[in-house]
Design a protein around this motif. Structure first.
Motif, PDB file in Angstrom:
ATOM      1  N   GLU A  29       0.406  -1.211   0.220  1.00  0.00           N
ATOM      2  CA  GLU A  29      -0.212   0.105  -0.350  1.00  0.00           C
ATOM      3  C   GLU A  29       0.235   1.593   0.056  1.00  0.00           C
ATOM      4  OE1 GLU A  29      -3.639   2.145   2.962  1.00  0.00           O
ATOM      5  OE2 GLU A  29      -3.323   0.040   2.248  1.00  0.00           O
ATOM      6  N   ARG A  30       1.672   1.411   0.530  1.00  0.00           N
ATOM      7  CA  ARG A  30       3.300   2.202   0.682  1.00  0.00           C
ATOM      8  C   ARG A  30       3.402   2.922  -0.835  1.00  0.00           C
ATOM      9  NH1 ARG A  30       4.320   0.066   6.060  1.00  0.00           N
ATOM     10  NH2 ARG A  30       5.995  -1.320   4.863  1.00  0.00           N
ATOM     11  N   LEU A  31       3.735   1.706  -1.180  1.00  0.00           N
ATOM     12  CA  LEU A  31       4.111   1.417  -2.591  1.00  0.00           C
ATOM     13  C   LEU A  31       3.688   2.739  -3.554  1.00  0.00           C
ATOM     14  CD1 LEU A  31       6.605   0.937  -4.569  1.00  0.00           C
ATOM     15  CD2 LEU A  31       5.598  -1.116  -4.790  1.00  0.00           C
ATOM     16  N   LEU A  32       1.749   2.070  -3.234  1.00  0.00           N
ATOM     17  CA  LEU A  32       0.944   2.120  -4.095  1.00  0.00           C
ATOM     18  C   LEU A  32       0.800   3.636  -4.259  1.00  0.00           C
ATOM     19  CD1 LEU A  32      -1.775  -0.495  -4.408  1.00  0.00           C
ATOM     20  CD2 LEU A  32       0.187   0.293  -6.147  1.00  0.00           C
ATOM     21  N   ARG A  33       0.996   3.838  -2.411  1.00  0.00           N
ATOM     22  CA  ARG A  33       0.576   6.146  -2.771  1.00  0.00           C
ATOM     23  C   ARG A  33       1.397   6.833  -3.144  1.00  0.00           C
ATOM     24  NH1 ARG A  33      -3.206   7.493   0.972  1.00  0.00           N
ATOM     25  NH2 ARG A  33      -4.497   5.710   2.093  1.00  0.00           N
ATOM     26  N   GLN A  34       2.886   5.970  -2.855  1.00  0.00           N
ATOM     27  CA  GLN A  34       3.874   6.341  -3.482  1.00  0.00           C
ATOM     28  C   GLN A  34       4.038   6.409  -4.504  1.00  0.00           C
ATOM     29  OE1 GLN A  34       6.236   7.946  -1.053  1.00  0.00           O
ATOM     30  NE2 GLN A  34       7.262   8.846  -3.506  1.00  0.00           N
ATOM     31  N   MET A  35       3.542   5.168  -5.644  1.00  0.00           N
ATOM     32  CA  MET A  35       3.218   5.535  -7.301  1.00  0.00           C
ATOM     33  C   MET A  35       2.100   6.721  -7.458  1.00  0.00           C
ATOM     34  SD  MET A  35       3.487   1.600  -8.325  1.00  0.00           S
ATOM     35  CE  MET A  35       4.601   0.664  -8.592  1.00  0.00           C
ATOM     36  N   VAL A  36       0.976   7.186  -6.137  1.00  0.00           N
ATOM     37  CA  VAL A  36       0.774   7.865  -6.826  1.00  0.00           C
ATOM     38  C   VAL A  36       0.895   8.969  -6.955  1.00  0.00           C
ATOM     39  CG1 VAL A  36      -1.617   9.139  -6.168  1.00  0.00           C
ATOM     40  CG2 VAL A  36      -1.413   6.665  -6.410  1.00  0.00           C
ATOM     41  N   GLU A  37       1.944   9.295  -5.794  1.00  0.00           N
ATOM     42  CA  GLU A  37       2.100  10.759  -5.302  1.00  0.00           C
ATOM     43  C   GLU A  37       3.594  10.856  -6.439  1.00  0.00           C
ATOM     44  OE1 GLU A  37       4.026  10.744  -1.772  1.00  0.00           O
ATOM     45  OE2 GLU A  37       2.340  10.427  -0.453  1.00  0.00           O
ATOM     46  N   ASP A  38       4.419  10.156  -7.453  1.00  0.00           N
ATOM     47  CA  ASP A  38       4.839  10.042  -7.868  1.00  0.00           C
ATOM     48  C   ASP A  38       5.247   9.963  -9.345  1.00  0.00           C
ATOM     49  OD1 ASP A  38       6.809  11.086  -5.814  1.00  0.00           O
ATOM     50  OD2 ASP A  38       7.433   8.799  -5.332  1.00  0.00           O
ATOM     51  N   PHE A  39       4.152  10.250 -10.001  1.00  0.00           N
ATOM     52  CA  PHE A  39       3.034   9.241 -11.046  1.00  0.00           C
ATOM     53  C   PHE A  39       3.311  10.307 -11.913  1.00  0.00           C
ATOM     54  CE2 PHE A  39      -0.100   8.418 -14.240  1.00  0.00           C
ATOM     55  CZ  PHE A  39       0.008   7.730 -14.507  1.00  0.00           C
ATOM     56  N   ASP A  40       4.374  10.431 -12.960  1.00  0.00           N
ATOM     57  CA  ASP A  40       4.844  10.825 -14.201  1.00  0.00           C
ATOM     58  C   ASP A  40       4.216  11.362 -15.559  1.00  0.00           C
ATOM     59  OD1 ASP A  40       5.380   8.671 -14.980  1.00  0.00           O
ATOM     60  OD2 ASP A  40       7.417   8.631 -15.732  1.00  0.00           O
ATOM     61  N   ALA A  41       2.933  10.797 -15.549  1.00  0.00           N
ATOM     62  CA  ALA A  41       2.014  10.648 -16.590  1.00  0.00           C
ATOM     63  C   ALA A  41       0.952  11.223 -16.431  1.00  0.00           C
ATOM     64  CB  ALA A  41       2.114   9.555 -17.546  1.00  0.00           C
ATOM     65  N   LYS A  42       1.592  12.334 -15.342  1.00  0.00           N
ATOM     66  CA  LYS A  42      -0.246  12.962 -14.876  1.00  0.00           C
ATOM     67  C   LYS A  42      -0.722  13.310 -16.292  1.00  0.00           C
ATOM     68  CE  LYS A  42       0.958  13.664 -10.163  1.00  0.00           C
ATOM     69  NZ  LYS A  42       1.715  14.610  -9.600  1.00  0.00           N
TER      70      LYS A  42
END
Length: 477
Positions: A73-86
């Motif tokens: 879950e922490r990894l998923l949240r981090q992916m959402v925060e760092d998403f590079d294709a916004k």
């Protein structure tokens, strides 16, 4: 005619072109729509594959430990925060029940349970897709993927992308394809009208010429030159006009000739009647006048009968077919003409064959044929000469050759002597339709008339009739 052909062309050719272009346009739009939307789906699936691959490396996928689930879950949240294709996608995390936990856009939409989440829960592969318009009116594609590995709160990953640019690109292609269809349609119209005009214009010329010919303008011709079927039609119209002109001229000459032939005996009869009115029956001149009146009356009767025969033949020859011996029929005709031949200072050379020649024919009409031919031979022969009759056969047909030693027929007249209304340059008294009647009768009996002649030498007329039992069609009685 122009409107008829043009209307038919519009309703058939152009209608077919429109249907084909509409079908092609529909297939093209469907293909482009499917291609572009499939590209969007593949892009979303590829992005999810990257995320799923990152989750797999966090530990044993089969582990149910709370520590592993929390790490994912922490990894998923981090992916959402760092998403590079916004700029192209929006990444969301969904909790149980379909509520949106977080989003890469920083805003949590008010959509509580996305429709694609419901589809993902119902599907066998954990994937759900939905295309809809947001509250702002933007068309989007959203795909929800159920998380295949345990996580604390997150049960699904959702990717959303706008379809505005895709639809704009499709709209551009649609406009371009419509422009192409319009160009193709315009080309079809222009080329079709050019083609139709190439047919209609000559046909209008042909129609106008035919109308003028029908009104009696037999000297009119189609002067323009065309190729192919139109050209052959124009040549046929011109040939028809020439033939009608020729027939009209022959008819006028025929009427003039017949009028003259009728007037001559009538003048003689009228003159003798006036003379006889002042004579006594006992006088020698009275008897001579009565003899002339009788001969001229018979001459008139024969001419009128010939004209009536010709008129009847134009309405169709009605024959009474019987089994006949051609030898006997020729002999009867020769015997009938014998006295007249001798009166003209001619002799008849005829040797009757011993064997019969069976034919199927009308006896009265067949006798008329031989009498007419022999009568012509007498008219065109000079005293001291002979008329010859020969009968031949080749197993299939019987031939009667009647040959004279008369003045003959000019070459330019020979091919026309059997045509109606035609009277040759060397013609003597008579209506000039005797051979036309003979030819019509023989054709009706499946026979044939042929003439060979040489000026100053004589003429040979050959009558051919099919023999009974021979191969080939035989007229029904």
């Amino acid at each position: 005619m122009r409107y008829g052909i043009t209307r038919k062309w519009i309703t058939s050719h152009l209608s077919l072109v429109v249907l084909l272009l509409a079908a092609a346009e529909a297939l093209f739009v469907a293909f482009m729509h499917s291609t572009y939307y499939d590209e969007v789906r593949r892009a979303l699936d590829n992005r999810y594959s990257i995320i799923a691959g990152s989750l797999q490396v966090t530990g044993d996928p089969q582990s149910d430990s709370a520590e592993a689930a929390g790490q994912r879950e922490r990894l998923l949240r981090q992916m959402v925060e760092d998403f590079d294709a916004k700029d192209r996608f929006e990444l969301m995390l969904l909790v149980d029940g379909g509520r949106i936990l977080t989003s890469s856009s920083g805003q949590v939409p008010g959509l509580a349970v996305p429709p694609d989440y419901q589809l993902a829960r119902q599907s066998g592969d954990g994937r759900g897709e939905a295309i809809y318009r947001t509250s702002a009116g933007e068309k989007v594609m959203a795909v929800t993927y159920l998380v295949p590995y345990p996580a604390d709160l997150v049960v699904a990953i959702r990717l959303v992308t706008s379809l505005t640019l895709v639809d704009q690109q499709l709209a551009d292609y649609l406009q371009l394809s419509l422009l192409v269809c319009l160009v193709v349609f315009a080309f079809s119209v222009v080329s079709g009208l050019f083609f139709v005009r190439g047919i209609v214009h000559p046909l209008n010329t042909v129609e106008a010429t035919a109308r003028r010919i029908a009104r009696g303008e037999l000297d009119i011709r189609i002067e323009e030159s065309y190729d192919g079927e139109i050209g052959r039609l124009c040549e046929t119209i011109n040939d028809m006009a020439r033939e009608l002109r020729r027939t009209e001229q022959m008819k006028n000459e025929f009427i003039s000739s017949v009028s003259h032939e009728l007037r001559t005996p009538l003048t003689s009869i009228k003159g003798w009647i006036e003379t006889l009115s002042h004579l006594s029956p006992e006088e020698e001149m009275y008897a001579r006048g009565m003899d002339i009146i009788t001969r001229e009356t018979q001459r008139l009767y024969n001419m009128v009968e010939e004209l009536l025969d010709f008129s009847r033949l134009q309405s169709g020859v009605k024959l009474n077919f019987q089994r006949l011996d051609l030898v006997a029929e020729v002999s009867d005709a020769a015997l009938m003409m014998q006295a007249r031949i001798q009166q003209q200072g001619l002799r008849l050379e005829y040797e009757e064959p011993q064997l019969p020649l069976p034919v199927l024919a009308d006896p009265a009409r067949l006798r008329q044929v031989f009498v007419n031919v022999l009568d012509n031979a007498v008219k065109y022969s000079t005293p001291g000469h002979a008329i010859y009759i020969d009968l031949l056969q080749d197993g299939e047909s019987a031939f009667v050759e009647i040959r004279d030693e008369g003045r003959g027929i000019a070459p330019e007249d020979l091919e026309n002597v059997c045509q109606k209304f035609y009277k040759g340059r060397n013609a003597v008294q008579g209506s000039g339709i005797g051979l036309a009647v003979v030819d019509e009768i023989l054709r009706a009996m499946d026979g044939e008339l042929s003439i060979a002649s040489q000026l100053g030498v004589g003429t040979t007329v050959t009558v051919r009739l099919p023999m009974l039992g021979a191969a080939g069609p035989v007229p029904a009685p």
